[in-house]
Scaffold this motif. Structure first.
Motif, PDB file in Angstrom:
ATOM      1  N   ILE A   1      18.520  33.650  56.614  1.00 35.83           N
ATOM      2  CA  ILE A   1      19.186  33.709  55.319  1.00 35.83           C
ATOM      3  C   ILE A   1      18.756  32.496  54.502  1.00 35.83           C
ATOM      4  CG2 ILE A   1      21.392  33.869  54.123  1.00 35.83           C
ATOM      5  CD1 ILE A   1      20.619  36.262  55.995  1.00 35.83           C
ATOM      6  N   ALA A   2      17.891  32.736  53.525  1.00 32.18           N
ATOM      7  CA  ALA A   2      17.330  31.641  52.730  1.00 32.18           C
ATOM      8  C   ALA A   2      16.952  32.156  51.352  1.00 32.18           C
ATOM      9  CB  ALA A   2      16.089  31.065  53.422  1.00 32.18           C
ATOM     10  N   CYS A   3      16.865  31.250  50.400  1.00 27.53           N
ATOM     11  CA  CYS A   3      16.334  31.609  49.089  1.00 27.53           C
ATOM     12  C   CYS A   3      14.881  32.057  49.253  1.00 27.53           C
ATOM     13  CB  CYS A   3      16.405  30.424  48.133  1.00 27.53           C
ATOM     14  SG  CYS A   3      18.096  29.919  47.723  1.00 27.53           S
ATOM     15  N   THR A   4      14.425  32.915  48.384  1.00 33.73           N
ATOM     16  CA  THR A   4      13.051  33.423  48.488  1.00 33.73           C
ATOM     17  C   THR A   4      12.028  32.351  48.144  1.00 33.73           C
ATOM     18  OG1 THR A   4      13.745  35.692  48.037  1.00 33.73           O
ATOM     19  CG2 THR A   4      11.433  35.152  47.611  1.00 33.73           C
ATOM     20  N   GLU A   5      12.326  31.511  47.150  1.00 39.42           N
ATOM     21  CA  GLU A   5      11.395  30.463  46.739  1.00 39.42           C
ATOM     22  C   GLU A   5      11.207  29.445  47.862  1.00 39.42           C
ATOM     23  OE1 GLU A   5      13.886  31.741  43.157  1.00 39.42           O
ATOM     24  OE2 GLU A   5      14.162  31.354  45.287  1.00 39.42           O
ATOM     25  N   LYS A   6       9.981  28.991  48.006  1.00 41.67           N
ATOM     26  CA  LYS A   6       9.642  28.001  49.039  1.00 41.67           C
ATOM     27  C   LYS A   6       8.951  26.816  48.373  1.00 41.67           C
ATOM     28  CE  LYS A   6       8.976  31.767  52.341  1.00 41.67           C
ATOM     29  NZ  LYS A   6       9.381  32.806  51.356  1.00 41.67           N
ATOM     30  N   PRO A   7       9.719  25.943  47.744  1.00 41.20           N
ATOM     31  CA  PRO A   7       9.118  24.830  47.010  1.00 41.20           C
ATOM     32  C   PRO A   7       8.610  23.737  47.942  1.00 41.20           C
ATOM     33  CG  PRO A   7      11.492  24.565  47.041  1.00 41.20           C
ATOM     34  CD  PRO A   7      11.201  25.901  47.706  1.00 41.20           C
ATOM     35  N   THR A   8       7.721  22.912  47.430  1.00 43.29           N
ATOM     36  CA  THR A   8       7.422  21.660  48.111  1.00 43.29           C
ATOM     37  C   THR A   8       8.582  20.718  47.803  1.00 43.29           C
ATOM     38  OG1 THR A   8       6.278  20.719  46.205  1.00 43.29           O
ATOM     39  CG2 THR A   8       4.945  22.004  47.770  1.00 43.29           C
ATOM     40  N   ILE A   9       8.663  19.620  48.509  1.00 39.05           N
ATOM     41  CA  ILE A   9       9.762  18.685  48.236  1.00 39.05           C
ATOM     42  C   ILE A   9       9.641  18.074  46.841  1.00 39.05           C
ATOM     43  CG2 ILE A   9      10.862  16.528  48.984  1.00 39.05           C
ATOM     44  CD1 ILE A   9      10.244  17.362  51.867  1.00 39.05           C
ATOM     45  N   PRO A  10       8.430  17.684  46.368  1.00 40.55           N
ATOM     46  CA  PRO A  10       8.336  17.208  44.982  1.00 40.55           C
ATOM     47  C   PRO A  10       8.806  18.256  43.974  1.00 40.55           C
ATOM     48  CG  PRO A  10       6.383  16.553  46.196  1.00 40.55           C
ATOM     49  CD  PRO A  10       7.148  17.481  47.097  1.00 40.55           C
ATOM     50  N   GLU A  11       8.490  19.521  44.207  1.00 37.99           N
ATOM     51  CA  GLU A  11       8.939  20.580  43.301  1.00 37.99           C
ATOM     52  C   GLU A  11      10.455  20.716  43.336  1.00 37.99           C
ATOM     53  OE1 GLU A  11       5.030  23.564  43.502  1.00 37.99           O
ATOM     54  OE2 GLU A  11       6.683  23.801  44.925  1.00 37.99           O
ATOM     55  N   TYR A  12      11.025  20.632  44.519  1.00 39.29           N
ATOM     56  CA  TYR A  12      12.481  20.720  44.672  1.00 39.29           C
ATOM     57  C   TYR A  12      13.168  19.572  43.937  1.00 39.29           C
ATOM     58  CZ  TYR A  12      16.986  20.305  47.189  1.00 39.29           C
ATOM     59  OH  TYR A  12      18.313  20.178  47.515  1.00 39.29           O
ATOM     60  N   VAL A  13      12.658  18.359  44.107  1.00 36.08           N
ATOM     61  CA  VAL A  13      13.245  17.195  43.428  1.00 36.08           C
ATOM     62  C   VAL A  13      13.166  17.372  41.910  1.00 36.08           C
ATOM     63  CG1 VAL A  13      13.020  14.714  43.037  1.00 36.08           C
ATOM     64  CG2 VAL A  13      12.806  15.632  45.360  1.00 36.08           C
ATOM     65  N   ASN A  14      12.044  17.868  41.417  1.00 31.36           N
ATOM     66  CA  ASN A  14      11.898  18.090  39.984  1.00 31.36           C
ATOM     67  C   ASN A  14      12.866  19.152  39.473  1.00 31.36           C
ATOM     68  OD1 ASN A  14       9.884  16.182  39.488  1.00 31.36           O
ATOM     69  ND2 ASN A  14       8.227  17.598  40.001  1.00 31.36           N
ATOM     70  N   MET A  15      13.116  20.186  40.280  1.00 31.35           N
ATOM     71  CA  MET A  15      14.071  21.220  39.885  1.00 31.35           C
ATOM     72  C   MET A  15      15.480  20.649  39.762  1.00 31.35           C
ATOM     73  SD  MET A  15      12.661  24.328  42.303  1.00 31.35           S
ATOM     74  CE  MET A  15      13.669  25.672  41.691  1.00 31.35           C
ATOM     75  N   VAL A  16      15.832  19.764  40.688  1.00 39.18           N
ATOM     76  CA  VAL A  16      17.157  19.134  40.628  1.00 39.18           C
ATOM     77  C   VAL A  16      17.234  18.206  39.415  1.00 39.18           C
ATOM     78  CG1 VAL A  16      18.810  17.636  41.819  1.00 39.18           C
ATOM     79  CG2 VAL A  16      17.475  19.310  43.129  1.00 39.18           C
ATOM     80  N   ALA A  17      16.179  17.423  39.201  1.00 37.61           N
ATOM     81  CA  ALA A  17      16.161  16.505  38.058  1.00 37.61           C
ATOM     82  C   ALA A  17      16.271  17.276  36.742  1.00 37.61           C
ATOM     83  CB  ALA A  17      14.879  15.673  38.082  1.00 37.61           C
ATOM     84  N   GLU A  18      15.598  18.408  36.665  1.00 36.25           N
ATOM     85  CA  GLU A  18      15.671  19.239  35.456  1.00 36.25           C
ATOM     86  C   GLU A  18      17.091  19.734  35.227  1.00 36.25           C
ATOM     87  OE1 GLU A  18      13.984  23.545  33.839  1.00 36.25           O
ATOM     88  OE2 GLU A  18      12.892  22.488  35.423  1.00 36.25           O
ATOM     89  N   ALA A  19      17.761  20.144  36.308  1.00 38.10           N
ATOM     90  CA  ALA A  19      19.143  20.612  36.189  1.00 38.10           C
ATOM     91  C   ALA A  19      20.088  19.479  35.801  1.00 38.10           C
ATOM     92  CB  ALA A  19      19.591  21.240  37.505  1.00 38.10           C
ATOM     93  N   VAL A  20      19.785  18.270  36.290  1.00 38.21           N
ATOM     94  CA  VAL A  20      20.598  17.100  35.946  1.00 38.21           C
ATOM     95  C   VAL A  20      20.351  16.695  34.491  1.00 38.21           C
ATOM     96  CG1 VAL A  20      20.968  14.640  36.434  1.00 38.21           C
ATOM     97  CG2 VAL A  20      20.732  16.264  38.320  1.00 38.21           C
ATOM     98  N   GLY A  21      19.107  16.914  34.027  1.00 33.05           N
ATOM     99  CA  GLY A  21      18.769  16.617  32.640  1.00 33.05           C
ATOM    100  C   GLY A  21      18.110  15.275  32.433  1.00 33.05           C
TER     101      GLY A  21
END
Length: 338
Positions: A245-265
């Motif tokens: 049971i996992a999200c379909t997307e498989k980001p790299t860790i840099p991509e994941y960090v950038n996604m969180v930063a984008e959500a934080v603004g």
């Protein structure tokens, strides 16, 4: 995850009983949820009595009527003896759902795992226990905690599978690192705090692999609750099955960090040479294709899951909630180790 699952089941009109050690406050109204207090690791007789009779009382007569559980959802079984307790009450359980972890792959032979890994990720039947001392020693040296934790979970899975002739009404869910509201580990919370504080984020999970190519898997906590509900509806069609049971997307860790930063603004600083604390495992992603096909389930998009978690942590009360759980867990671990 347990909290989300209880909420989902209550919404469906289920009669829900919760068993725990009584260390945290019950967030549900007493008339909604019956709470049973038991430390299953240290009170085996009491735990078995509850499974068979639904009562904590020590003086329950042996001939007392057995209960019939429509389902038992088990988030906190880490050793084979916990599964043996479940098997002792197998006649009382219509459907047992064992919550496992992708950490089981940390207790598998590395060379085989690396040969199985693909773009879609590791599949459910790729988790095979180590059968030689050299590979076992290497796995312990790589990450002793994850070897012990994952090995315990894998042994639980094997115990269920080995006893399928006497009890086959089980389903196993393997989860990667989990994000979402009511997190009890704090990894996402700490990342969000670090980004807001403009701290440098380490992104290296494997010493000899670039963070830009190493992919990971993540799970959104409410998705687990939705899948549990699907399992209960499908019943015997999913018995003896293992699902990732996992999200379909498989980001790299840099991509994941950038996604969180984008959500934080805000922007963020990353260092590919610094070891990451964002994921528990280092073998790459897992595949959720079997779960999507058989359960006809669609996981929450990762960006949506991240935004939901970021928004939840904007409330200081929620930060305090997770911080308290993390501190309690650390204190409990220290006490048990002394």
């Amino acid at each position: 995850m347990g909290r989300h699952t209880v909420s989902f089941l209550l919404e469906q009109g289920a009669d829900v009983w919760v068993l725990n050690r009584g260390k945290t406050r019950n967030p549900f109204q007493q008339q909604q949820v019956k709470v049973l207090k038991c430390d299953r690791m240290n009170e085996q007789k009491k735990f078995r009595r509850i499974l068979q009779h639904g009562k904590e009382d020590e003086d329950v007569p042996a001939e007392s009527p057995k209960v019939k559980w429509h389902a038992v959802i088990d988030f906190v079984c880490f050793r084979r003896k916990g599964i043996e307790d479940i098997l002792s009450a197998s006649g009382c359980i219509k459907h047992y759902v064992f919550i496992s972890s992708d950490s089981v792959f940390m207790a598998c032979e590395r060379s085989k795992i690396e040969s199985y890994q693909s773009k879609s990720g590791l599949e459910e039947d790729h988790a095979l226990p180590i059968n030689n001392k050299k590979s076992k020693r290497e796995a312990k040296e790589r990450n002793y905690y994850q070897y012990e934790y994952g090995g315990g979970k894998l042994d639980c899975e094997l115990c269920l599978q080995e006893n399928s002739d006497r009890f086959d009404r089980y389903t196993i869910l393997r989860l990667p690192d989990v994000i979402g509201p009511f997190d009890n580990l704090g990894s996402f919370m700490n990342l969000q705090k670090a980004i807001l504080a403009n701290e440098t984020i380490g992104t290296r999970a494997v010493p000899d692999v670039s963070p830009d190519v190493h992919q990971i898997s993540l799970c959104y906590a409410p998705d687990v609750a939705r899948v549990v509900l699907l399992l209960l509806l499908k019943g015997n069609h999913v018995f003896k099955n293992v699902f990732h049971i996992a999200c379909t997307e498989k980001p790299t860790i840099p991509e994941y960090v950038n996604m969180v930063a984008e959500a934080v603004g805000v922007g963020c600083k990353q260092d590919p040479e610094l070891e990451t604390e964002l994921v528990s495992v280092d073998f790459g992603p897992i595949s959720n294709e079997k779960a999507k096909k058989i359960l006809q389930w669609q996981p929450t998009p990762l960006q949506e899951a991240i935004c939901s978690t970021v928004n939840w942590y904007k409330d200081e009360e929620n930060v305090q909630y997770t911080s308290h759980l993390v501190d309690s867990s650390s204190s409990s671990s220290s006490s048990s180790g002394e």
